[in-house]
Design an enzyme around this catalytic site. Structure first.
Site, short mmCIF file in Angstrom:
data_model
loop_
_atom_site.label_atom_id
_atom_site.label_comp_id
_atom_site.label_asym_id
_atom_site.label_seq_id
_atom_site.Cartn_x
_atom_site.Cartn_y
_atom_site.Cartn_z
N ILE A 42 26.16 44.14 41.39
CA ILE A 42 24.82 44.51 41.88
C ILE A 42 24.58 46.00 41.62
O ILE A 42 23.46 46.47 41.56
CB ILE A 42 24.69 44.17 43.38
CG1 ILE A 42 23.25 44.14 43.85
CG2 ILE A 42 25.53 45.11 44.24
CD1 ILE A 42 23.09 43.62 45.28
N TYR A 144 35.13 40.54 57.89
CA TYR A 144 35.50 40.59 56.46
C TYR A 144 36.67 39.64 56.18
O TYR A 144 36.64 38.85 55.23
CB TYR A 144 35.84 42.04 56.11
CG TYR A 144 36.58 42.24 54.82
CD1 TYR A 144 35.95 42.03 53.60
CD2 TYR A 144 37.92 42.66 54.82
CE1 TYR A 144 36.64 42.22 52.41
CE2 TYR A 144 38.60 42.86 53.65
CZ TYR A 144 37.97 42.62 52.44
OH TYR A 144 38.65 42.81 51.26
N ARG A 182 51.29 52.86 56.23
CA ARG A 182 51.12 51.40 56.16
C ARG A 182 51.17 50.91 54.72
O ARG A 182 51.75 49.87 54.41
CB ARG A 182 49.79 51.03 56.82
CG ARG A 182 49.38 49.58 56.59
CD ARG A 182 48.04 49.26 57.29
NE ARG A 182 47.57 47.95 56.87
CZ ARG A 182 46.80 47.74 55.80
NH1 ARG A 182 46.40 48.77 55.03
NH2 ARG A 182 46.42 46.54 55.47
P1 NAI Z 1 34.81 47.61 45.71
O1 NAI Z 1 34.01 47.70 46.97
O2 NAI Z 1 35.14 48.86 45.00
O3 NAI Z 1 34.09 46.62 44.69
C1 NAI Z 1 33.36 45.50 45.09
C2 NAI Z 1 32.15 45.40 44.19
O4 NAI Z 1 31.37 44.28 44.62
C3 NAI Z 1 31.25 46.63 44.24
O5 NAI Z 1 31.09 47.20 42.95
C4 NAI Z 1 29.94 46.12 44.80
O6 NAI Z 1 28.79 46.74 44.22
C5 NAI Z 1 30.01 44.65 44.47
N1 NAI Z 1 29.15 43.87 45.37
C6 NAI Z 1 29.03 44.01 46.71
N2 NAI Z 1 28.09 43.17 47.18
C7 NAI Z 1 27.60 42.51 46.11
C8 NAI Z 1 26.60 41.53 45.94
N3 NAI Z 1 25.87 41.05 47.00
N4 NAI Z 1 26.36 41.05 44.70
C9 NAI Z 1 27.06 41.50 43.64
N5 NAI Z 1 28.03 42.44 43.72
C10 NAI Z 1 28.29 42.94 44.96
O7 NAI Z 1 36.13 46.81 46.10
P2 NAI Z 1 37.50 46.72 45.29
O8 NAI Z 1 38.47 47.59 45.96
O9 NAI Z 1 37.25 46.85 43.86
O10 NAI Z 1 37.92 45.21 45.61
C11 NAI Z 1 37.56 44.15 44.76
C12 NAI Z 1 37.76 42.84 45.51
O11 NAI Z 1 39.10 42.75 45.96
C13 NAI Z 1 36.88 42.73 46.74
O12 NAI Z 1 36.46 41.38 46.87
C14 NAI Z 1 37.82 43.08 47.90
O13 NAI Z 1 37.44 42.44 49.09
C15 NAI Z 1 39.15 42.57 47.36
N6 NAI Z 1 40.27 43.30 47.91
C16 NAI Z 1 40.52 44.60 47.51
C17 NAI Z 1 41.58 45.29 48.02
C18 NAI Z 1 41.94 46.66 47.56
O14 NAI Z 1 42.94 47.20 48.07
N7 NAI Z 1 41.23 47.30 46.64
C19 NAI Z 1 42.45 44.68 49.04
C20 NAI Z 1 42.10 43.33 49.38
C21 NAI Z 1 41.06 42.68 48.82
C1 15L Z 2 41.11 45.31 51.82
O1 15L Z 2 40.86 44.12 51.91
C2 15L Z 2 40.11 46.29 51.36
O2 15L Z 2 39.25 45.74 50.39
C3 15L Z 2 40.70 47.55 50.80
O3 15L Z 2 39.69 48.53 50.75
C4 15L Z 2 41.91 48.06 51.58
O4 15L Z 2 41.51 48.75 52.69
C5 15L Z 2 42.90 46.94 51.87
O5 15L Z 2 42.30 45.76 52.31
C6 15L Z 2 44.00 47.30 52.88
O6 15L Z 2 44.32 46.47 53.71
O7 15L Z 2 44.56 48.40 52.76
#
Ligand code: NAI
Ligand code: 15L
Length: 273
Positions: A42, A144, A182
């Site tokens: 988005i 979440y 953590r």
């Molecule tokens: P992020 O927040 O950087 O990226 C998520 C993307 O989804 C953003 O670019 C955002 O614009 C897009 N988005 C949000 N709402 C939307 C919508 N309604 N329609 C289309 N796009 C939308 O998160 P990140 O860190 O890249 O994580 C990617 C995925 O992995 C997420 O689903 C997150 O929940 C999951 N995740 C990430 C972790 C991490 O440590 N980075 C840990 C656990 C899960």
């Molecule tokens: C998640 O699910 C989040 O997307 C990420 O931003 C981190 O905070 C991660 O978990 C975490 O548990 O550290």
């Protein structure tokens, strides 16, 4: 691609959340597995756009938009959505309704494989001294985390009802480096993330497999004993960051961030009151 290049396993992959932190890593990494990566978000996509990429702006809450987005793709890597605790109404649209749209699009287009970015927050209310695996009853730690639990249930349903296979990645903390004490346990390096997504796309007969996305850290809270068939063998470890992180002040023993696997997510919010 020269005529001598080996054929890639997929012609076209859809990557949602492509403008996000992990999406930007996967925009590059998925190039090894597909001729074309359809990169969607988005939010605006950071340049440069590679010759292998198709950029499509789409809100996951838009059912018709997501259906059009998934036309002609062979598999979906679904990273898009709200990635931290927010008001339920925001989570509902982006994560719950949005992931339903992804599975409906997969069903209607006959797409057989989804890689779903779940989260460790599906089991965040376990204590840090308990080893958790894919069969441990869930303990979501926030709205979440609940939305990711629902995404996993969608994956189970669409497998049994329609044969769409999914690997749900319960990602720990995937950043360039662990940021706090953590994350010495929860950190997933970007290289291990790319390897995990590769295995999730290529492993055969996964049904619906749940795997924790975590590097080979010294003190692990999660076992991947039920995901061995994926062939995920993380190579990195948070250990090299330990000395620096141990200089940080320790959270007090009664702070949930020090006791519970979900850390600060277990007390975040409520938002929107
Ligand atoms: P992020 O927040 O950087 O990226 C998520 C993307 O989804 C953003 O670019 C955002 O614009 C897009 N988005 C949000 N709402 C939307 C919508 N309604 N329609 C289309 N796009 C939308 O998160 P990140 O860190 O890249 O994580 C990617 C995925 O992995 C997420 O689903 C997150 O929940 C999951 N995740 C990430 C972790 C991490 O440590 N980075 C840990 C656990 C899960
Ligand atoms: C998640 O699910 C989040 O997307 C990420 O931003 C981190 O905070 C991660 O978990 C975490 O548990 O550290």
């Amino acid at each position: 691609m020269t005529s001598n290049s080996p054929a890639k396993p997929f012609n076209r992959l859809l990557l949602t959340g492509a403008a996000g932190g992990l999406g930007q890593i996967l925009r590059q990494a998925l190039q090894a597995h597909a001729n074309v990566v359809r990169a969607s978000d988005i939010s605006p996509m950071a340049p440069p756009v590679g010759a292998h990429e198709e950029v499509v702006t789409c809100n996951l809450a838009d059912k018709a938009g997501v259906l059009a987005l998934a036309a002609g793709v062979d598999a979906i890597v679904h990273m898009g959505g709200i990635s931290t605790e927010r008001a339920f109404e925001e989570i509902l649209q982006a994560n719950i309704v949005g992931t339903f749209h992804i599975y409906e699009a997969a069903r209607k287009h006959g797409i057989g494989r989804v890689v779903f970015a779940s989260s460790n927050h599906v089991t965040g209310f376990y204590p840090q001294d308990e080893l958790v695996d894919a069969r441990s009853p869930r303990r979501p730690d926030c709205y979440y985390g609940l939305s990711k639990a629902y995404g996993e249930d969608l994956a189970t349903f669409y497998y049994h009802r329609y044969g769409i296979q999914t690997v749900s990645l319960r990602i720990g903390s995937s950043f360039p480096a662990p940021r706090n004490l953590r994350m010495l346990s929860t950190w997933l390096s970007y290289a291990d993330l790319a390897h995990l997504v590769e295995r999730a796309l290529l492993a055969e007969d996964v049904g619906h497999t749940v795997v924790y996305g975590v590097s080979a850290n010294r003190e692990l809270w999660w076992s991947n004993r039920y995901a061995a068939h994926l062939g995920f063998n993380p190579q990195d470890s948070s250990e090299g960051f330990r000395a620096a992180l141990e200089q940080q002040p320790e959270p007090s023993a009664c702070d949930p961030a020090a006791r519970l696997q979900g850390g600060a997510f277990t007390t975040a919010g409520p938002f929107g009151d």
